[in-house]
Design an enzyme around this catalytic site. Sequence first.
Site, PDB file in Angstrom:
ATOM      1  CG  ASP A  98      40.780  38.713  50.225  1.00 59.18           C
ATOM      2  OD1 ASP A  98      41.039  37.563  49.824  1.00 59.18           O
ATOM      3  OD2 ASP A  98      41.401  39.730  49.862  1.00 59.18           O
ATOM      4  CG  ASP A 199      44.390  34.360  49.126  1.00 61.80           C
ATOM      5  OD1 ASP A 199      44.889  35.381  48.636  1.00 61.80           O
ATOM      6  OD2 ASP A 199      45.040  33.533  49.810  1.00 61.80           O
ATOM      7  CD  GLU A 256      45.975  35.830  44.512  1.00 65.63           C
ATOM      8  OE1 GLU A 256      46.951  36.564  44.547  1.00 65.63           O
ATOM      9  OE2 GLU A 256      45.677  35.068  45.461  1.00 65.63           O
ATOM     10  CG  HIS A 330      47.144  42.948  48.707  1.00 66.94           C
ATOM     11  ND1 HIS A 330      46.247  42.587  47.728  1.00 66.94           N
ATOM     12  CD2 HIS A 330      47.464  41.809  49.348  1.00 66.94           C
ATOM     13  CE1 HIS A 330      46.038  41.289  47.774  1.00 66.94           C
ATOM     14  NE2 HIS A 330      46.771  40.786  48.754  1.00 66.94           N
ATOM     15  CG  ASP A 331      49.676  40.114  46.877  1.00 65.52           C
ATOM     16  OD1 ASP A 331      49.930  40.308  48.083  1.00 65.52           O
ATOM     17  OD2 ASP A 331      48.782  39.342  46.475  1.00 65.52           O
TER      18      ASP A 331
HETATM   19  C1  GLC Z   1      47.445  35.865  47.824  1.00 68.78           C
HETATM   20  C2  GLC Z   1      47.326  37.176  48.540  1.00 68.78           C
HETATM   21  C3  GLC Z   1      48.602  37.464  49.225  1.00 68.78           C
HETATM   22  C4  GLC Z   1      48.849  36.362  50.221  1.00 68.78           C
HETATM   23  C5  GLC Z   1      48.803  34.984  49.576  1.00 68.78           C
HETATM   24  C6  GLC Z   1      48.671  33.903  50.594  1.00 68.78           C
HETATM   25  O1  GLC Z   1      48.397  35.896  46.827  1.00 68.78           O
HETATM   26  O2  GLC Z   1      46.939  38.188  47.659  1.00 68.78           O
HETATM   27  O3  GLC Z   1      48.643  38.717  49.845  1.00 68.78           O
HETATM   28  O4  GLC Z   1      50.089  36.543  50.838  1.00 68.78           O
HETATM   29  O5  GLC Z   1      47.698  34.841  48.718  1.00 68.78           O
HETATM   30  O6  GLC Z   1      47.417  33.925  51.207  1.00 68.78           O
END
Ligand code: GLC
Length: 560
Positions: A98, A199, A256, A330-331
């Site tokens: 990550d 991220d 992401e 995980h979200d």
């Molecule tokens: C992304 C991650 C998430 C995190 C956010 C801020 O969406 O997947 O878990 O809280 O970024 O870093």
Amino acid sequence: MHKSWWQEAVVYQVYPRSFQDSNGDGIGDLQGIIQHLDYIKELGVDVIWLNPIYKSPNADNGYDIADYQQIMPEFGTMADFQQLLKAAHARGLKMMMDLVVNHTSDEHPWFQAAKQSRTDPHHDWYIWRDPVDGHEPTNWRADFGGSAWTYVPEVGQYYLHLFAVKQPDLNWTNPAVRKAVFDMMTWWCDQRIDGFRMDVINLISKPDVFADDPHLLEQPNGNSLGLIANGPHVHEYLRAMNKAVLSKHDLMTVGEAPGVTPALALQYTGFDRHELEMVFQFKHVGLDNDPQFGKWSLKHPQLTDLKRVLSDWQTALHGKAWNSLYWDNHDQARAVSRFGDDRPAFRVHSAKMLAATLHFLEGTPYIYQGEELGMTNVAFPSIHDYRDLDTLNAWHELVEQQHALAPEDMLKRIHRRSRDNARTPMQWSPAPQAGFTAGTPWLAVNPNYTDINATAALADSDSVFFFYQKLIRLRKQYPDLIVYGAYTLLDPDDPDVYMYQRHAAKQELLVISNFTDQTLTRDIAKQLSPSAKLLISNYDDDAENTLRPYETKAYLTSER
Ligand code: GLC
Ligand code: CA
């Protein structure tokens, strides 16, 4: 046709905090992951994506990084990481890390220096604005609620944080920031990692001019990610990153990208663009959002919407760029509870149905830990059982501050959508704490672990686990069709059944999934050539035109 190992790969996502605790402190760790590499290998995947394992005060479970080149002590040491990487590579598993570079922790030495004075060289590594009439410079709201601005009296300015207060955004316009990030990435590549999951990477370029977010007038509980996403310099930064780091190594990258459309995805991931290889889009996991409360919703996604969204992505990117495929991470809430049916009579069938529906699409599939067991959402009785700051902040705002939702109503919404649904410990066995820890887990285990666990799955040749294994084997067996074939949606308006085809030169695949708990009749025979054979199904026999609850089946037609 563009072909590469990462297009043919299947990824398994490990959330280290909840995977396996090896030393009884209740927190998963790197040695715990090492213990289960054979399990991951058995599933048949090619790549492991590790959520952040770097030094962090854990305001947001590792997404608030205080040192990019140190391991979080609770997870282990750099030696443990080296051991894990070697042990994974020895099994032919690649490792994707990550990369969290939209923001750091406020405890990162860069921010600690930045907030001391306006003249500190690190001050400009973050995004500061003077107060306007004694207030925040804009109305922007953070993703975890509240203003996106926090005031620091020492410097008399506000800093920007699109997420938690403890996650200040880096200033990517500063070349020193870009260089520090690229150098850090190179350092990790030199450790022989195989990829980066980036991220919220489409948030790194902020608008040239900071103005109020009009969307918040209609959606006062919303956030300003939509306003900031896909900013003016994002492609310039990603190309620079590609040139400085990515192009020099054989990596898999996935960004992401909240709020990204297929058209924008072509810009990020086009085969000729030299930016990223895939993005994680969010459209299909936002279909059940509430008009007023966003993700805190009790709505169910409509299958016709889901088909439309997934199909738009399939056709827009075919031949030009590459899709990532996911239900869970995980979200997100657990897919079987959200898109399937977690009642005991239907859980296994619907988990397999979702698996097949996703894995036969064009793109690289991601399996989130426990998804291969059909792990479900959890319904903790009290807000005090929750740990996720997104959940806790929303409770605070919507229940305690605004009184917009009654506690019982909000708890129901949390049961449906909280990120902690995905974060309960991995269910390894029927032993106490699901075999996750010998101590007290940092987040309680889902009480259904006595039935749903890896030991039970491995002892049952008909389990969800072995269904995933079979899907992955089929992908390796028919790459022209399952990895690279073109896609056609059939009967887009059918509200209950998802039916699609994939086509390769001399092969055709027909995938049919019943998304309901009802027995349905569809004219499947008319779609099938006489030589079609059943490749996989989640029932023991083929009832032809009858689709039983959550039935999924795929037929192969080969002309030789
Ligand atoms: C992304 C991650 C998430 C995190 C956010 C801020 O969406 O997947 O878990 O809280 O970024 O870093
Ligand atoms: Ca531990």
